[in-house]
Design a protein around this motif. Structure first.
Motif, mmCIF file in Angstrom:
data_model
loop_
_atom_site.group_PDB
_atom_site.id
_atom_site.type_symbol
_atom_site.label_atom_id
_atom_site.label_comp_id
_atom_site.label_asym_id
_atom_site.label_seq_id
_atom_site.Cartn_x
_atom_site.Cartn_y
_atom_site.Cartn_z
ATOM 1 N N TRP A 197 -0.156 62.691 51.458
ATOM 2 C CA TRP A 197 -1.023 63.915 51.969
ATOM 3 C C TRP A 197 -1.912 63.128 53.423
ATOM 4 N N ASP A 211 3.217 64.084 47.577
ATOM 5 C CA ASP A 211 2.144 65.102 47.556
ATOM 6 C C ASP A 211 3.289 65.808 47.618
ATOM 7 N N ASP A 212 2.493 67.550 48.041
ATOM 8 C CA ASP A 212 2.838 69.006 48.762
ATOM 9 C C ASP A 212 3.692 69.183 49.576
ATOM 10 N N TRP A 240 3.653 65.482 43.395
ATOM 11 C CA TRP A 240 2.805 66.315 42.530
ATOM 12 C C TRP A 240 3.795 67.899 42.229
ATOM 13 N N ARG A 291 -5.106 80.708 49.950
ATOM 14 C CA ARG A 291 -4.833 79.756 50.156
ATOM 15 C C ARG A 291 -3.064 80.381 50.076
ATOM 16 N N LYS A 305 1.219 64.002 40.208
ATOM 17 C CA LYS A 305 -0.351 64.283 40.098
ATOM 18 C C LYS A 305 -0.361 66.005 40.154
ATOM 19 N N ASP A 341 -2.072 69.361 40.286
ATOM 20 C CA ASP A 341 -2.984 70.339 41.493
ATOM 21 C C ASP A 341 -3.492 71.468 41.115
ATOM 22 N N ASN A 347 -5.201 74.572 42.945
ATOM 23 C CA ASN A 347 -5.870 74.945 44.399
ATOM 24 C C ASN A 347 -6.525 76.400 43.907
ATOM 25 N N CYS A 353 -5.984 66.776 39.384
ATOM 26 C CA CYS A 353 -6.378 67.528 40.655
ATOM 27 C C CYS A 353 -6.785 69.098 41.127
ATOM 28 N N SER A 363 -7.792 71.056 44.257
ATOM 29 C CA SER A 363 -8.529 71.147 45.840
ATOM 30 C C SER A 363 -9.795 70.057 45.541
ATOM 31 N N GLY A 364 -9.211 68.154 45.665
ATOM 32 C CA GLY A 364 -10.227 67.488 45.228
ATOM 33 C C GLY A 364 -10.446 67.697 43.590
ATOM 34 N N TRP A 380 -8.834 63.231 40.079
ATOM 35 C CA TRP A 380 -8.377 63.289 41.952
ATOM 36 C C TRP A 380 -10.370 63.527 42.154
ATOM 37 N N ASP A 401 -11.158 65.777 47.735
ATOM 38 C CA ASP A 401 -10.493 65.508 48.725
ATOM 39 C C ASP A 401 -11.130 64.253 49.644
HETATM 40 C C1 DGJ Z 1 -4.910 69.800 47.496
HETATM 41 C C2 DGJ Z 1 -5.153 68.174 46.745
HETATM 42 O O1 DGJ Z 1 -6.646 67.934 46.375
HETATM 43 C C3 DGJ Z 1 -4.970 67.349 47.765
HETATM 44 O O2 DGJ Z 1 -4.998 66.015 47.995
HETATM 45 C C4 DGJ Z 1 -3.761 67.744 48.041
HETATM 46 O O3 DGJ Z 1 -2.596 67.499 47.275
HETATM 47 C C5 DGJ Z 1 -3.300 69.047 48.877
HETATM 48 N N1 DGJ Z 1 -3.575 70.098 47.074
HETATM 49 C C6 DGJ Z 1 -1.967 69.497 49.073
HETATM 50 O O4 DGJ Z 1 -1.697 70.748 48.744
#
Ligand code: DGJ
Length: 722
Positions: free
Chosen positions: A328, A358-359, A403, A435, A468, A470, A472, A518, A520-521, A537, A540
């Motif tokens: 990432w 990742d993404d 991810w 987002r 992973k 996520d 967000n 995870c 957003s962190g 996670w 971030d």
């Molecule tokens: C938020 C995550 O915390 C990051 O590590 C990363 O995976 C991004 N999203 C990707 O969009």
């Protein structure tokens, strides 16, 4: 037996190694009251000589009574645990003891994550109370974990009437204690600044933490502790509640007119309404309760042991995790097979063990404005296809992970174009696009099936060994096209249940998969998610200095083995600070340990340091993962340095981390008094090449080698001298 029933006095006593929890039936009506929670008491008799009290005729009514599960409308005006609406319009509840069961082991909670135990370490009490007028049965569940000094609680509510009952609030636990000038300890934060420890005096009125974001959140945390005035890491009384739940919650404390404190925890009543048809049940999530008479550190270690031994599951629960490199911060969305293989090749040469993509590997995902929901490999980027990429990575001797953000759908996605009603949004209203994405309505089975099937297809197409997961954005625009109007109040909780169901399906289908949550962190770092993934996670923000506070707050209640921690490049992408590569490695060592940088482009000096860091991880991870954690000094408190240590369970080995954050002129080196060692043992301190007695290390301290400059970290490895 960890739980006994004193039939004569109708008192229940729950014992763990060092604590007792006592409740009883107070009167002929059958009101269930709380009597005591604290240091272990001897015997099974009535400790305070409780005799039958006629609560209803007392002049102060219920407002000073310690109710085990307070109900509304009967004169207890503090926070109550449950609210109802009946067809008749009743909102008052008055429950009476009905029956109980005591048994070894612990039941599962339907659809919810919960701690588990075998019959040797845990005993459960199920206490049934009934309000016959309303036709509601409330079962209070208590489990006493003898080995880790924890009591867990949850509640099952059942409609035993012939008419529908609506629940508008169901909390999981209540605790009344006498005041002792308590301070509340909570974890506060934001994106990139998760779980900073906050201490504040408990004053009169209600205060606490809550989330109405649909997730546990970056901002508050479903945890609160009460620490007696002056409590330290090693001294003082501490009462903690930690909710095993990943959605809206509240934990409230109230210092009352009678100088007692009522503490409650459970699902937030905000926009909550649950319909109970006759015979239906509702299960409230589990609350973990800890009492420590030995300060804050003992609370932390009890929670760590509980989560490591009785919550986290799967192959990686007690094992070393592969050192990963995540692309990432290395590439963001700008990558293809060639770039990923270049990173993997270089990473494998320095000892890194897994590549995580990742993404950006799917659909039309060239930036964060589109394509969530289209879980199909983009072969313009992943040239040659996923199997080719994974096989090449495997040939380098590395594992492969990827991810997903399964709970989301972008307005600009094939999924949304085909199924616009599969997003959570109010018809006719332009929903909030955080987002540029909506929340997929996973409360609908067809949506869950679509997501799960899409993920399975990808995961089965190649040797993917890590995911992973996520998430967000928070939930907004609460409305599901799959629910009738009268059940829209169920959406928040159904959403959380759906996340749990999806993750359970995933780890059942792929039992060897390493799952890392995870949001957003660290926006959904909670015990609920730990039931599905052994690591989460943390943030971030991987700046080594910011991480000291984030990791201190996280480790206050979570084992180090759960904290996703990576070495990233500098200047740091979140805050722009430059710290030594060595310090970044030593700080990440306190978590799962991995890298998130372009290893083909970092300074040669840093690249050359990686094999040494990899060796450091392999040397210490068993200790870090499985040992007892002690907080020695807090940069958040002293603004100069930070220090923590991990001691093996048999006390023959320890690792001390010391970070000199701000160098101070002519100040002398700080005294670092160690904790948790065996006073009788002598330890060889590798870095000092000296043998020092345990009692000296704990009472005089560890001599810290002076290093000049800010942001310098050092490790001290102690081994018992035979
Ligand atoms: C938020 C995550 O915390 C990051 O590590 C990363 O995976 C991004 N999203 C990707 O969009």
């Amino acid at each position: 037996m960890g739980i006994i029933y004193n039939e004569k006095d109708r008192i229940f006593k729950l014992d763990t190694k060092k604590t007792s929890y006592i409740l009883g039936v107070a009167d002929d009506y059958g009101h269930v009251v709380h009597i005591y929670y604290g240091k272990k008491l001897r015997g099974d008799s009535n400790p305070v000589g409780m005799s039958s009290v006629d609560y209803k005729n007392k002049h102060w009514f219920f407002d000073g009574a310690w109710m085990e599960y307070p109900t509304p409308g009967i004169g207890d005006f503090r926070e109550h645990c449950i609210e109802i609406k009946t067809e008749e319009g009743y909102s008052t509840l008055e429950c009476a003891y009905d029956s109980h069961k005591i048994y070894k082991g612990k039941p599962k909670l339907a659809g919810l994550p919960a701690t588990f135990s075998d019959e040797d370490t845990c005993t459960t009490l199920e206490l049934v109370m009934v309000d016959k007028l309303v036709g509601l049965e409330i079962t209070l569940l208590y489990s006493a974990f003898e080995d880790v000094d924890v009591i867990t609680r949850s509640v099952i509510v059942r409609n035993i009437d012939t008419k529908v009952i609506k629940l508008t609030k169901v909390l999981s636990a209540c605790l009344d204690i006498n005041n002792d000038n308590y301070n509340g300890i909570t974890l506060h934060g934001s994106w990139g600044r998760e779980r900073h420890i906050q201490k504040r005096p408990i004053g009169h009125g209600r205060q606490g933490v809550a989330s109405e974001r649909g997730v546990s959140g970056h901002q508050d945390h479903p945890f609160m502790a009460l620490a007696s005035a002056g409590a330290t890491q090693t001294t003082g009384d501490v009462y903690a509640m930690h909710l095993v739940y990943s959605g809206n919650y509240e934990i409230q404390c109230e210092l009352t007119q009678h100088d007692s404190i009522r503490m409650v925890a459970g699902i937030s009543p905000y926009n909550f309404e649950w319909t109970l048809e006759p015979e239906d049940t509702f299960t409230a999530p589990e609350v973990v309760m800890v009492y420590s008479a030995e300060g804050i550190g003992n609370m932390s270690r009890n929670l760590h042991d509980l989560y490591r031994e009785h919550l986290i599951r799967g192959k990686y629960r007690n094992t070393k995790r592969p050192i990963l490199i995540n692309n990432w911060e290395a590439t963001y969305f700008d990558f293809d097979t060639d770039k990923l293989l270049a990173i993997a090749k270089q990473a494998s040469e320095v000892g890194i063990e897994m590549l995580v993509v990742d993404d950006g590997w799917f659909g039309n995902r060239f930036d964060d404005n589109r394509a969530l929901g289209d879980w199909v490999v983009n072969e313009d980027k992943i040239k040659g296809g996923l199997k080719y990429l994974v096989d090449e990575v495997n040939k380098l001797g590395m594992k492969f992970g990827m991810w997903f953000e399964p709970e989301m759908v972008c307005p600009d996605s094939d999924m949304y174009r085909a199924h616009p009603d599969w997003a959570i949004e109010v018809p006719g209203r332009d929903a909030v696009r955080c987002r540029n994405q909506y929340i997929a309505d996973i409360t609908r089975k067809e949506v869950r099936d679509y997501i799960f099937d899409s993920m399975c297809k990808v995961l089965k197409s190649a040797n993917v060994e890590y995911v992973k997961w996520d998430m967000n954005r928070p939930l907004t625009d609460i409305y599901s096209a799959g629910l009738p109007a009268e059940k829209q109040g169920e959406l928040y909780h159904r959403y959380v249940l759906a996340v749990y169901e999806l993750q359970e399906r995933l780890i059942t289908e792929f039992p060897d998969l390493l799952l890392e949550n995870c949001s957003s962190g660290g926006g959904r770092f909670d015990p609920g998610m730990l039931y599905y993934s052994p690591q989460i996670w943390t943030s971030d923000n991987a700046d080594a200095i910011e991480r000291l506070c984030i990791q201190e707050g996280t480790a206050l209640i979570y084992p180090l083995s759960t904290m996703g921690a990576h070495v990233t490049d500098c200047p740091n992408h979140s805050i722009g600070r430059t710290t030594p590569f060595d310090t970044r490695g030593k700080v990440a060592l306190a978590g799962t340990f991995g890298y998130e940088l372009d290893v083909t482009r970092i300074p040669e000096e840093d690249r050359q340091a990686i094999p040494g860091q990899v060796a450091m991880y392999h040397k210490y991870n068993d200790l870090v993962r499985a040992g007892d954690y002690y907080r020695i000094a807090s940069f958040a408190e002293n603004a100069q340095h930070d220090s923590y240590m991990v001691v093996s369970k048999d006390k023959t080995e320890a690792l001390v981390t010391f970070v000199q954050v701000i160098a101070i002129a002519n100040h002398g080196m700080p005294v670092i008094k160690l904790q948790g060692l065996n006073e009788e043992y002598t330890y060889h301190v590798e870095e000092l090449d000296r043998d020092i007695n345990g009692d000296v290390l704990m009472n005089i301290g560890l001599p810290i080698k002076g290093e000049f400059g800010d942001f310098k970290a050092s490790l001290y490895h102690l081994k018992k001298v035979d």
